[in-house]
Write a protein that holds these residues in place. Structure first.
Motif: not given
Length: 208
Positions: A10-14, A41-45, A48-51, A70-75
């Protein structure tokens, strides 16, 4: 194991794709411009954000000294930045180049930016004199920093400051700068008409 696997998938999904990028810490920089530069980076899980792509995009902003993602799920993807602090400008045929204490060029303009002192340092930005001068400027009290018009040094031990009032402050080396700043402030209060103040030795200030 199924739960772990499902959560990872799920973490890697859209469902967890980047929809919003927020830049925090920008004061001189335009946060919206930085956010726009990271738009790919918009639209990238989030996972999978490419540093490396982020780093490449941020290289266009030399004012950025460091940053953290800093990733803040979900978007949401938050980028916390620390801006470089200018210490003054160096004059050349190209104009006036704004630099930080590490000598990193931040911007070049045809006119001298308001509020930025002219740096006249022997040996340029790679010298010990420049390193010392940069440390001194960063230690000057904020109220005096706003009045700073010139900084000169031929060695690491003879940094001299010029204020808009005409006052010359012989600082010496960057050693004991916090104490020198405190002593300078007190000396100015008791000697408002002084034309020169030498704080090379903060325990034996010379006023002229």
């Amino acid at each position: 194991m199924l739960l772990i696997g499902g959560t990872t998938a799920a973490a890697y999904s859209p469902l967890f794709a980047v929809e919003k990028i927020t830049v925090l810490g920008a004061t001189t920089l335009d946060a919206a411009a930085v956010e726009a530069a990271l738009g790919e980076q918009v639209g990238t899980p989030l996972a999978l954000v490419d540093s490396s792509e982020v780093k490449a995009a941020l290289l266009a902003f030399p004012l950025i000294e460091t940053y953290a993602l800093e990733a803040k799920p979900p978007h949401d993807l938050t980028v916390r930045i620390v801006e470089r602090t200018p210490v003054g400008v160096i004059r050349s045929d190209a104009g006036y180049t704004l630099v930080d204490a590490a000598g990193v060029a931040l911007a070049t303009t045809s006119d001298q930016p308001a509020g930025q002192p002219l740096l006249e340092i022997d040996g340029g930005t790679d010298s010990a004199a420049f390193e010392s001068a940069g440390l001194v400027v960063r230690s000057v009290p904020a109220d005096l920093r706003a009045l700073l018009t010139g900084v000169s040094a031929t060695t690491a031990d003879d940094v001299t400051l010029t204020l808009s009032s005409g006052l010359t402050v012989v600082w010496g080396s960057s050693e004991d700068s916090p104490m020198k700043s405190e002593v300078l402030t007190k000396t100015l209060l008791s000697n408002p008409e002084a034309s020169t103040i030498d704080v090379t030795s903060p325990h034996a200030v010379v006023v002229g």
